[in-house]
Write an enzyme that holds these catalytic residues in place. Structure first.
Site, short mmCIF file in Angstrom:
data_model
loop_
_atom_site.label_atom_id
_atom_site.label_comp_id
_atom_site.label_asym_id
_atom_site.label_seq_id
_atom_site.Cartn_x
_atom_site.Cartn_y
_atom_site.Cartn_z
N CYS A 8 1.42 -1.41 -0.25
CA CYS A 8 -0.07 0.09 -0.32
C CYS A 8 0.88 1.32 -0.14
CB CYS A 8 -0.89 -0.01 1.41
SG CYS A 8 -0.35 0.02 2.50
N ASN A 11 2.02 1.65 4.82
CA ASN A 11 2.53 0.44 5.39
C ASN A 11 1.76 0.62 6.77
OD1 ASN A 11 5.41 -2.16 5.89
ND2 ASN A 11 2.93 -2.48 5.22
N CYS A 13 -1.84 0.60 7.00
CA CYS A 13 -2.85 0.76 7.34
C CYS A 13 -3.63 -0.80 6.74
CB CYS A 13 -3.60 1.66 6.89
SG CYS A 13 -3.72 3.40 7.46
N ARG A 14 -3.88 -0.92 5.13
CA ARG A 14 -3.86 -1.46 4.35
C ARG A 14 -2.97 -2.85 4.43
NH1 ARG A 14 -4.75 2.38 -0.62
NH2 ARG A 14 -3.17 3.31 0.65
N SER A 15 -2.24 -2.59 3.96
CA SER A 15 -1.20 -3.61 4.43
C SER A 15 -0.66 -4.80 5.14
CB SER A 15 -0.14 -3.84 3.00
OG SER A 15 0.94 -2.47 3.09
N ASP A 124 -7.43 4.21 0.24
CA ASP A 124 -6.93 4.66 1.29
C ASP A 124 -7.72 5.44 3.21
OD1 ASP A 124 -5.13 5.95 2.96
OD2 ASP A 124 -4.16 7.12 1.82
#
Ligand code: 4NP
Length: 166
Positions: A8, A11, A13-15, A124
């Protein structure tokens, strides 16, 4: 062994959420020893930081602990070290494609392509409202089983160690 890298922007939040969800599913499927996971960001602002507290809380509420993960930045060697390099959104996928060596053998794509309807991004959540993190979690869960099924198929066709090494 199959190696998967989730990518993401930051690195945090999402990944790392994707890494936590897919690790839990792999453990449940008995595949944790044959599929290795990591995550990173295309940006470097948060290198060495823990996942965002909102992402940690969302995961913890579902029994997944991502507190020990630390952010790092995507590097050129990742395109050789991983079999799948999976972006959370189209911008990060474009960044990956610009950075990948011409002879890259890894599968580069969007994580949500494994959810059945190709082309979607995980939005995001960093600057948005709190429910963005619940949305991130739900979207990644949609893709997790499809990704694991893809790994299973790849493992079935992968030669055993030592095959052809006479
Ligand atoms: P991520 O979210 O890419 O899912 O980790 C973000 C984290 C930080 C920033 C942007 C997105 N930032 O601009 O610092």
């Amino acid at each position: 062994m199959i190696r998967i890298l989730f990518v993401c922007l930051g690195n945090i939040c999402r990944s790392p959420t994707a890494e936590g969800i897919v690790r839990a599913r792999l453990q449940a499927a008995g595949l944790a020893d044959v599929v290795a996971l990591d995550s990173c960001g295309t940006g470097r602002w948060h290198v060495d930081e823990s996942p965002d507290p909102r992402a940690q809380a969302e995961a913890r509420a579902r029994g997944i602990d991502i507190a020990s993960l630390r952010a790092r930045q995507l590097c050129v060697d990742d395109f050789q070290a991983f079999d799948y390099v999976l972006a959370m959104d189209a911008d990060n996928l474009a960044h990956m494609r610009r950075m990948a060596p011409a002879d890259c053998q890894a599968h580069l794509g969007l994580l949500l392509d494994f959810a059945g309807t190709p082309g979607r991004s995980v939005p995001d959540p960093y600057y948005g409202a709190g429910d963005g993190f619940a949305n991130v979690f739900a979207l990644i869960e949609e893709a997790a089983d499809g990704l694991i099924e893809s790994c299973r198929q790849r493992l079935e066709t992968q030669p055993e160690p030592g095959d052809g090494a006479r």
